[in-house]
Design an enzyme around this catalytic site. Structure first.
Site, PDB file in Angstrom:
ATOM      1  N   LYS A   4      -2.477  -8.147  -7.836  1.00 45.59           N
ATOM      2  CA  LYS A   4      -3.243  -8.181  -6.578  1.00 45.59           C
ATOM      3  C   LYS A   4      -2.686  -7.052  -5.710  1.00 45.59           C
ATOM      4  O   LYS A   4      -1.690  -7.215  -5.030  1.00 45.59           O
ATOM      5  CB  LYS A   4      -3.065  -9.548  -5.905  1.00 45.59           C
ATOM      6  CG  LYS A   4      -4.196  -9.949  -5.035  1.00 45.59           C
ATOM      7  CD  LYS A   4      -4.240  -9.548  -3.615  1.00 45.59           C
ATOM      8  CE  LYS A   4      -3.157  -9.204  -2.730  1.00 45.59           C
ATOM      9  NZ  LYS A   4      -3.481  -8.015  -1.909  1.00 45.59           N
ATOM     10  N   GLU A  48      10.851  -8.056  -3.605  1.00 48.02           N
ATOM     11  CA  GLU A  48      11.291  -6.738  -3.123  1.00 48.02           C
ATOM     12  C   GLU A  48      10.740  -6.621  -1.705  1.00 48.02           C
ATOM     13  O   GLU A  48       9.546  -6.396  -1.521  1.00 48.02           O
ATOM     14  CB  GLU A  48      10.727  -5.621  -4.006  1.00 48.02           C
ATOM     15  CG  GLU A  48      11.245  -5.627  -5.438  1.00 48.02           C
ATOM     16  CD  GLU A  48      12.680  -5.159  -5.543  1.00 48.02           C
ATOM     17  OE1 GLU A  48      13.215  -4.599  -4.571  1.00 48.02           O
ATOM     18  OE2 GLU A  48      13.284  -5.367  -6.611  1.00 48.02           O
ATOM     19  N   CYS A  74      10.295   1.577   2.055  1.00 51.05           N
ATOM     20  CA  CYS A  74      11.235   0.479   2.327  1.00 51.05           C
ATOM     21  C   CYS A  74      12.668   0.997   2.362  1.00 51.05           C
ATOM     22  O   CYS A  74      13.527   0.409   3.006  1.00 51.05           O
ATOM     23  CB  CYS A  74      11.101  -0.590   1.259  1.00 51.05           C
ATOM     24  SG  CYS A  74      11.228   0.080  -0.405  1.00 51.05           S
ATOM     25  N   ALA A 131      -2.592  -4.115  -2.639  1.00 50.33           N
ATOM     26  CA  ALA A 131      -2.961  -4.138  -1.221  1.00 50.33           C
ATOM     27  C   ALA A 131      -4.402  -3.654  -1.069  1.00 50.33           C
ATOM     28  O   ALA A 131      -4.816  -2.699  -1.739  1.00 50.33           O
ATOM     29  CB  ALA A 131      -2.017  -3.242  -0.430  1.00 50.33           C
ATOM     30  N   GLU A 186      14.432  -4.548  -9.926  1.00 53.04           N
ATOM     31  CA  GLU A 186      13.416  -3.918 -10.760  1.00 53.04           C
ATOM     32  C   GLU A 186      14.006  -2.653 -11.361  1.00 53.04           C
ATOM     33  O   GLU A 186      14.762  -1.955 -10.696  1.00 53.04           O
ATOM     34  CB  GLU A 186      12.163  -3.594  -9.925  1.00 53.04           C
ATOM     35  CG  GLU A 186      11.468  -4.875  -9.468  1.00 53.04           C
ATOM     36  CD  GLU A 186      10.100  -4.661  -8.841  1.00 53.04           C
ATOM     37  OE1 GLU A 186       9.202  -5.468  -9.093  1.00 53.04           O
ATOM     38  OE2 GLU A 186       9.942  -3.687  -8.077  1.00 53.04           O
ATOM     39  N   SER A 208       6.444  -7.046   2.811  1.00 50.49           N
ATOM     40  CA  SER A 208       7.285  -7.303   3.980  1.00 50.49           C
ATOM     41  C   SER A 208       8.088  -8.594   3.801  1.00 50.49           C
ATOM     42  O   SER A 208       7.687  -9.497   3.055  1.00 50.49           O
ATOM     43  CB  SER A 208       6.400  -7.412   5.224  1.00 50.49           C
ATOM     44  OG  SER A 208       5.494  -8.484   5.059  1.00 50.49           O
ATOM     45  N   TRP A 258       0.818  -1.222   0.000  1.00 49.93           N
ATOM     46  CA  TRP A 258       0.000   0.000   0.000  1.00 49.93           C
ATOM     47  C   TRP A 258       0.852   1.273   0.000  1.00 49.93           C
ATOM     48  O   TRP A 258       0.338   2.355  -0.173  1.00 49.93           O
ATOM     49  CB  TRP A 258      -0.894   0.017   1.258  1.00 49.93           C
ATOM     50  CG  TRP A 258      -0.125  -0.288   2.518  1.00 49.93           C
ATOM     51  CD1 TRP A 258      -0.031  -1.512   3.128  1.00 49.93           C
ATOM     52  CD2 TRP A 258       0.709   0.602   3.272  1.00 49.93           C
ATOM     53  NE1 TRP A 258       0.806  -1.421   4.214  1.00 49.93           N
ATOM     54  CE2 TRP A 258       1.277  -0.144   4.326  1.00 49.93           C
ATOM     55  CE3 TRP A 258       1.019   1.958   3.161  1.00 49.93           C
ATOM     56  CZ2 TRP A 258       2.147   0.419   5.260  1.00 49.93           C
ATOM     57  CZ3 TRP A 258       1.889   2.515   4.087  1.00 49.93           C
ATOM     58  CH2 TRP A 258       2.438   1.759   5.120  1.00 49.93           C
ATOM     59  N   ASN A 259       2.170   1.172   0.243  1.00 48.14           N
ATOM     60  CA  ASN A 259       2.897   2.428   0.504  1.00 48.14           C
ATOM     61  C   ASN A 259       3.200   3.235  -0.755  1.00 48.14           C
ATOM     62  O   ASN A 259       3.345   4.448  -0.679  1.00 48.14           O
ATOM     63  CB  ASN A 259       4.157   2.181   1.356  1.00 48.14           C
ATOM     64  CG  ASN A 259       5.211   1.364   0.659  1.00 48.14           C
ATOM     65  OD1 ASN A 259       4.917   0.602  -0.248  1.00 48.14           O
ATOM     66  ND2 ASN A 259       6.450   1.518   1.090  1.00 48.14           N
TER      67      ASN A 259
END
Ligand code: NAD
Length: 495
Positions: free
Chosen positions: A191, A267, A301, A193, A475, A246, A167-168
């Site tokens: 898919k 990631e 992150c 968050a 990435e 996570s 979601w971040n």
């Protein structure tokens, strides 16, 4: 009124969010979940419900895989130039709609509008970059050492990809996967968050407008990510899992993928050290620390999670950082003046509060902040802690919030040892006036990405990723990102 027209209306009048929750996006179609169940999307700035999105079941997931499988042959045989032009159009539409997208991100994620605008620019760039990469996929041709035959290597799309995102960065984490997958000729199921699904659906409508054929990108939201993802991975047509999130969930998904020997890109979490040497330029180090710590209110992150400052510059740095952190305007993400928005959930605030209390119990001093403000929304005040001991929980766990923990160090080797004292290895930052020292320390710090006199490392043109338990694969970057979505096929040729 279709979703695209409603998107355009939203650009002028934020508030009509129904347009973005029209359904699961499967095979170019918007549909409710098989059961009709929905997931509420909450505004972290107020705690109020913004909208709801369908809650996909295993049957919906199967339909998404089926759609991606049907579209696969047509997409992999589409000329690279055509794929490139569609990706370029996605970039252009994202830039045209950037204010609408930034507002939407800010509403559902809570981040300050200026951060959301930065995210949209970054996210769009993955389409521009991969539009350029799509026509540069090449193979290899050589002679075998024995001289008996030629070696031909052809790079082919890996197959159907399941993409799972956090979601971040609701836009960028999706486009960082979708753009290279499509450039390589793969079809995908995203898919996102369930905290921030509206951006993913808004972008799906945009891809359709840009000419992405039905079934090439499918988007499903679910409150049961474990079973739904496992079911998709169990389908033998799925050949790739690309996950951002996570480290704990990454481990679970690696185990799930192992059952079917599926290629994985991971990631995962970070615990970035930010090292300031005595010879650093103080103002530049403070500028860098504010970016590395406070982009996205610390919910990144790559966020500086442990700040190590050499003794000679420590007090001036601590004073300067506290002044800047205390001056930040905290508020709802969508308000123009906001510099630090809310956290994503109440649970996230509770975790930050627990980590700060643990650190102060172990002797850390609060220089500013350190509290949960009264009122609605999921806020935590920008905080600076000094003398954070190595055994504090926040030195081991991701804080994921606006808390800057400072620790003093004396020598270069001590700074390196403390920086490496973690299971993570995503990003690290080094500030020094001596470039030789900077490069020497950079070569010894265990991280996939280093900011040397720079507080921001993310760039679609550079390989993003971590070492140790921060992940597998890269990435973005020249060929790195797209290579994750291709397989080498070797043909031994005798002629
Ligand atoms: P998370 O791991 O809880 O969730 C990430 C995604 O996985 C979400 O879509 C979630 O619904 C899904 N998920 C959760 N449990 C699952 C399961 N059992 N099976 C399948 N899917 C499941 O992470 P988060 O809280 O959304 O995001 C924050 C984390 O992401 C932090 O650790 C952060 O460091 C990391 N992150 C890493 C990068 C990177 O590039 N390395 C970038 C952004 C965020």
């Amino acid at each position: 009124m279709n979703v695209i027209q409603q998107n355009a209306q939203f650009a002028n009048e934020p508030g009509d969010l129904g347009a973005f929750s029209k359904g699961l996006y499967i095979d170019g179609d918007w549909r409710p979940s098989a059961t009709g169940a929905v997931i509420a999307v909450v505004d972290p700035s107020t705690g109020a419900t913004l909208a709801s999105v369908p809650d996909a079941t295993l049957d919906d997931a199967a339909a998404a895989v089926e759609a991606a499988a049907r579209a696969a042959e047509g997409w992999r045989t589409t000329a690279p130039r055509k794929r490139s032009e569609i990706l370029r159009r996605c970039f252009e539409l994202m830039i045209e709609r950037s204010e609408m997208l930034a507002t939407l991100i800010s509403l559902e994620n809570g981040k300050a509008l200026r951060d959301a605008r930065g995210e949209v620019a970054y996210a769009a760039e993955f389409f521009r970059w991969n539009a350029e990469e799509a026509v540069r996929i090449s193979g290899e041709f050589g002679i075998s050492p024995a001289g008996t035959n030629r070696i031909v290597v052809d790079y082919q799309p890996i197959g159907i990809c399941v993409l799972v995102t956090p979601w971040n960065f609701p836009a960028a984490m999706a486009t960082r996967k979708i753009a290279p997958a499509l450039a390589a000729g793969c079809t995908v199921i995203l898919k996102p968050a369930s905290e921030t699904p509206l951006t993913a659906y808004a972008l799906a409508a945009l891809y359709e407008e840009a000419g992405v054929p039905p079934g090439v990108v499918n988007v499903i939201t679910t409150s049961s990510p474990g079973p739904v993802t496992a079911a998709m991975l169990a389908d033998p047509r799925v050949r790739k899992l690309s996950f951002t999130g996570s480290t704990g969930v990454g481990r679970t998904l690696l185990a799930e993928a192992a059952k079917h020997v599926i290629s994985c890109s991971m990631e995962l979490g970070g615990n970035a050290p930010f090292i300031v040497f005595d010879d650093a330029d103080l103002e530049e180090a403070l500028d860098g620390a504010m970016i590395a710590k406070m982009r996205n209110a610390g919910e990144a992150c790559t966020a500086a999670n442990r700040i190590y400052v050499q003794s000679g510059i420590h007090d001036a740095f601590a004073e300067g950082l506290s002044r800047r952190m205390a001056a930040l305007k905290v508020g709802a993400g969508r308000e123009a003046a906001t510099e630090c928005g809310p956290m994503i959930t109440r649970k996230a605030v509770d975790k930050i509060d627990r980590l700060v209390k643990d650190a102060t119990d172990r002797g850390a001093r609060i220089l500013c902040g350190g509290t949960v403000p009264d009122g609605a929304g999921f806020f935590y005040l920008p905080t600076v802690l000094a003398d954070v001991p190595p055994d504090a929980e926040m030195a081991r766990e991701e804080i994921f919030g606006p808390v800057a923990p400072l620790s003093r160090f004396e020598t270069e080797s001590e700074a390196i040892a403390r920086a490496n004292d973690t299971e993570y290895g995503l990003a690290a930052y080094i500030y020094t006036g001596d470039v030789g020292r900077g490069l020497r320390v950079a070569s010894r710090v265990e991280a996939g990405m280093i900011g040397l006199n720079r507080g921001l490392v993310s760039d679609p043109a550079a390989p993003f990723g971590g070492v140790k338990q921060s992940g597998l694969g890269r990435e973005g970057g020249q060929h790195h990102g797209i290579a994750e979505f291709m397989e080498a096929k070797y043909i031994a040729v005798d002629f």
